[in-house]
Design a protein around this motif. Sequence first.
Motif, PDB file in Angstrom:
ATOM      1  N   ALA A  99       0.799  -1.035  -0.014  1.00 38.85           N
ATOM      2  CA  ALA A  99      -0.190   0.069   0.038  1.00 38.85           C
ATOM      3  C   ALA A  99       0.778   1.374   0.049  1.00 38.85           C
ATOM      4  O   ALA A  99       0.626   2.179  -0.846  1.00 38.85           O
ATOM      5  N   ARG A 100       2.049   1.348   0.985  1.00 45.03           N
ATOM      6  CA  ARG A 100       2.669   2.411   0.971  1.00 45.03           C
ATOM      7  C   ARG A 100       3.539   2.746  -0.586  1.00 45.03           C
ATOM      8  O   ARG A 100       3.527   3.558  -1.100  1.00 45.03           O
ATOM      9  N   GLY A 101       3.970   1.585  -0.891  1.00 43.03           N
ATOM     10  CA  GLY A 101       4.773   1.538  -2.493  1.00 43.03           C
ATOM     11  C   GLY A 101       3.697   2.045  -3.470  1.00 43.03           C
ATOM     12  O   GLY A 101       4.068   2.858  -4.403  1.00 43.03           O
ATOM     13  N   THR A 102       2.538   1.470  -3.489  1.00 44.76           N
ATOM     14  CA  THR A 102       1.432   2.106  -4.468  1.00 44.76           C
ATOM     15  C   THR A 102       1.216   3.434  -4.165  1.00 44.76           C
ATOM     16  O   THR A 102       1.257   4.269  -5.265  1.00 44.76           O
ATOM     17  N   HIS A 103       1.259   4.051  -3.075  1.00 46.77           N
ATOM     18  CA  HIS A 103       1.122   5.398  -2.948  1.00 46.77           C
ATOM     19  C   HIS A 103       2.192   6.302  -3.383  1.00 46.77           C
ATOM     20  O   HIS A 103       2.277   7.248  -3.994  1.00 46.77           O
ATOM     21  N   GLU A 104       3.469   5.625  -3.359  1.00 47.51           N
ATOM     22  CA  GLU A 104       4.521   6.570  -3.667  1.00 47.51           C
ATOM     23  C   GLU A 104       4.547   6.387  -5.344  1.00 47.51           C
ATOM     24  O   GLU A 104       5.059   7.391  -5.870  1.00 47.51           O
ATOM     25  N   LEU A 105       4.107   5.247  -6.036  1.00 43.20           N
ATOM     26  CA  LEU A 105       4.015   5.140  -7.555  1.00 43.20           C
ATOM     27  C   LEU A 105       3.053   5.770  -8.185  1.00 43.20           C
ATOM     28  O   LEU A 105       2.963   6.556  -9.114  1.00 43.20           O
ATOM     29  N   THR A 106       1.733   6.002  -7.468  1.00 41.84           N
ATOM     30  CA  THR A 106       0.693   6.465  -8.101  1.00 41.84           C
ATOM     31  C   THR A 106      -0.062   7.601  -7.355  1.00 41.84           C
ATOM     32  O   THR A 106      -0.933   8.180  -8.006  1.00 41.84           O
ATOM     33  N   GLY A 107       0.107   7.907  -6.136  1.00 38.35           N
ATOM     34  CA  GLY A 107      -0.302   9.001  -5.384  1.00 38.35           C
ATOM     35  C   GLY A 107      -1.483   8.408  -4.718  1.00 38.35           C
ATOM     36  O   GLY A 107      -2.438   9.077  -3.965  1.00 38.35           O
ATOM     37  N   ILE A 108      -1.922   7.125  -4.742  1.00 43.00           N
ATOM     38  CA  ILE A 108      -3.133   6.482  -4.197  1.00 43.00           C
ATOM     39  C   ILE A 108      -2.621   5.494  -3.263  1.00 43.00           C
ATOM     40  O   ILE A 108      -1.903   4.442  -3.505  1.00 43.00           O
ATOM     41  N   ASN A 109      -3.329   5.466  -2.111  1.00 38.56           N
ATOM     42  CA  ASN A 109      -3.127   4.370  -1.076  1.00 38.56           C
ATOM     43  C   ASN A 109      -4.376   3.634  -1.024  1.00 38.56           C
ATOM     44  O   ASN A 109      -5.651   3.994  -0.662  1.00 38.56           O
ATOM     45  N   PRO A 110      -4.221   2.403  -1.445  1.00 40.65           N
ATOM     46  CA  PRO A 110      -5.384   1.474  -1.698  1.00 40.65           C
ATOM     47  C   PRO A 110      -6.207   1.254  -0.363  1.00 40.65           C
ATOM     48  O   PRO A 110      -7.623   1.076  -0.408  1.00 40.65           O
ATOM     49  N   LEU A 111      -5.480   1.140   0.895  1.00 42.69           N
ATOM     50  CA  LEU A 111      -6.134   1.130   2.068  1.00 42.69           C
ATOM     51  C   LEU A 111      -6.832   2.158   2.259  1.00 42.69           C
ATOM     52  O   LEU A 111      -8.105   2.146   2.905  1.00 42.69           O
ATOM     53  N   GLU A 112      -6.406   3.231   2.074  1.00 44.26           N
ATOM     54  CA  GLU A 112      -7.195   4.596   2.395  1.00 44.26           C
ATOM     55  C   GLU A 112      -8.347   4.785   1.531  1.00 44.26           C
ATOM     56  O   GLU A 112      -9.472   4.953   2.021  1.00 44.26           O
ATOM     57  N   LEU A 113      -8.153   4.224   0.484  1.00 46.13           N
ATOM     58  CA  LEU A 113      -9.359   4.419  -0.743  1.00 46.13           C
ATOM     59  C   LEU A 113     -10.453   3.590  -0.188  1.00 46.13           C
ATOM     60  O   LEU A 113     -11.630   3.661  -0.460  1.00 46.13           O
ATOM     61  N   LEU A 114     -10.246   2.310   0.418  1.00 42.28           N
ATOM     62  CA  LEU A 114     -11.165   1.324   0.738  1.00 42.28           C
ATOM     63  C   LEU A 114     -11.601   1.650   2.081  1.00 42.28           C
ATOM     64  O   LEU A 114     -12.516   0.941   2.490  1.00 42.28           O
ATOM     65  N   GLY A 115     -11.314   2.831   2.953  1.00 36.80           N
ATOM     66  CA  GLY A 115     -11.557   3.010   4.105  1.00 36.80           C
ATOM     67  C   GLY A 115     -10.973   2.185   5.037  1.00 36.80           C
ATOM     68  O   GLY A 115     -11.501   1.999   6.184  1.00 36.80           O
ATOM     69  N   ALA A 116      -9.810   1.464   4.830  1.00 36.46           N
ATOM     70  CA  ALA A 116      -9.438   0.401   5.937  1.00 36.46           C
ATOM     71  C   ALA A 116      -8.325   1.428   6.783  1.00 36.46           C
ATOM     72  O   ALA A 116      -7.229   1.248   6.368  1.00 36.46           O
ATOM     73  N   THR A 117      -8.899   1.836   7.869  1.00 38.03           N
ATOM     74  CA  THR A 117      -7.911   2.690   8.715  1.00 38.03           C
ATOM     75  C   THR A 117      -7.094   1.802   9.379  1.00 38.03           C
ATOM     76  O   THR A 117      -5.930   2.304   9.714  1.00 38.03           O
ATOM     77  N   SER A 118      -7.260   0.549   9.361  1.00 31.94           N
ATOM     78  CA  SER A 118      -6.133  -0.508  10.306  1.00 31.94           C
ATOM     79  C   SER A 118      -6.511  -1.963   9.771  1.00 31.94           C
ATOM     80  O   SER A 118      -7.625  -2.177   9.297  1.00 31.94           O
TER      81      SER A 118
END
Length: 265
Positions: A150-169
């Motif tokens: 998820a962190r790597g995806t945010h670095e590459l695309t600007g999107i954190n999949p966990l945050e997008l899906l509302g998964a706070t933990s």
Amino acid sequence: MTNNTSLTILSTAIKQDAEGRYCLNDCHKASGGDPNKAPGQWLVNKQTQALVAELTDVEISTSPVSSVKGGSNQGTYGSEELVLAYAQWISPSFHVQCLRALLALMKGDISSVRAKRPRKPAFDVAYRRLLSVASTLPNVDENQRCLMAARGTHELTGINPLELLGATSIAAPDAENYLTPTQIGEQIGMNARAVNVTLTQQGYQVKVTSSAVGSDYEPTEKGKGVSRFFDTTRRHGKGSQQQLKWSPRMVAILRPFAKNPEPVS
């Protein structure tokens, strides 16, 4: 007569010989340099040879294709028709780039020819690929793989999949309900700061000034068996960070160090 106006394709300058033919090797470089798409491999095709024959005029001494050996201008050179045919053989998208570059050159509008802006990968594709990479790392459980991807995806695309899906933990893989220092403190009469100080003094964690995971603390070898990082949405602003949480067993372990060992009501 050599055309003094330089042809540029995808930010690569295409040389010309004295007869005005363009360097196919430069075109190959501009396309990405796939070894299977080199000019020499294209020229041996029967269709290419038929095209060269069709473009050859017995009344004109200039051949549509020539080779230069040695020196800075070494390479295979071809006419505009051959450049476009070669580009089409490489790929439709590269053919379009060459066509636009040649048209812009003829119009004198060189500034309109620009390289494509790099596109960010789709976040779902990036996430799946990073999950695959994370699975090769030693001593990394399923939760940690998800967090890393998820962190790597945010670095590459600007999107954190966990945050997008509302998964706070992310829940722990076992049935234990991991606790924050605040939650531990509520049960033994300590505030979160005192819990963190005690965890540090007892050798379960160390304080870090700058952590790659965004947490203020990291577990020691002693603390790794009773702690786990969770991906948590930041309280202020967008994005996420990791928070170190502790096994419920830590309540009993830390209770003797509390001034008021009774649970806080």
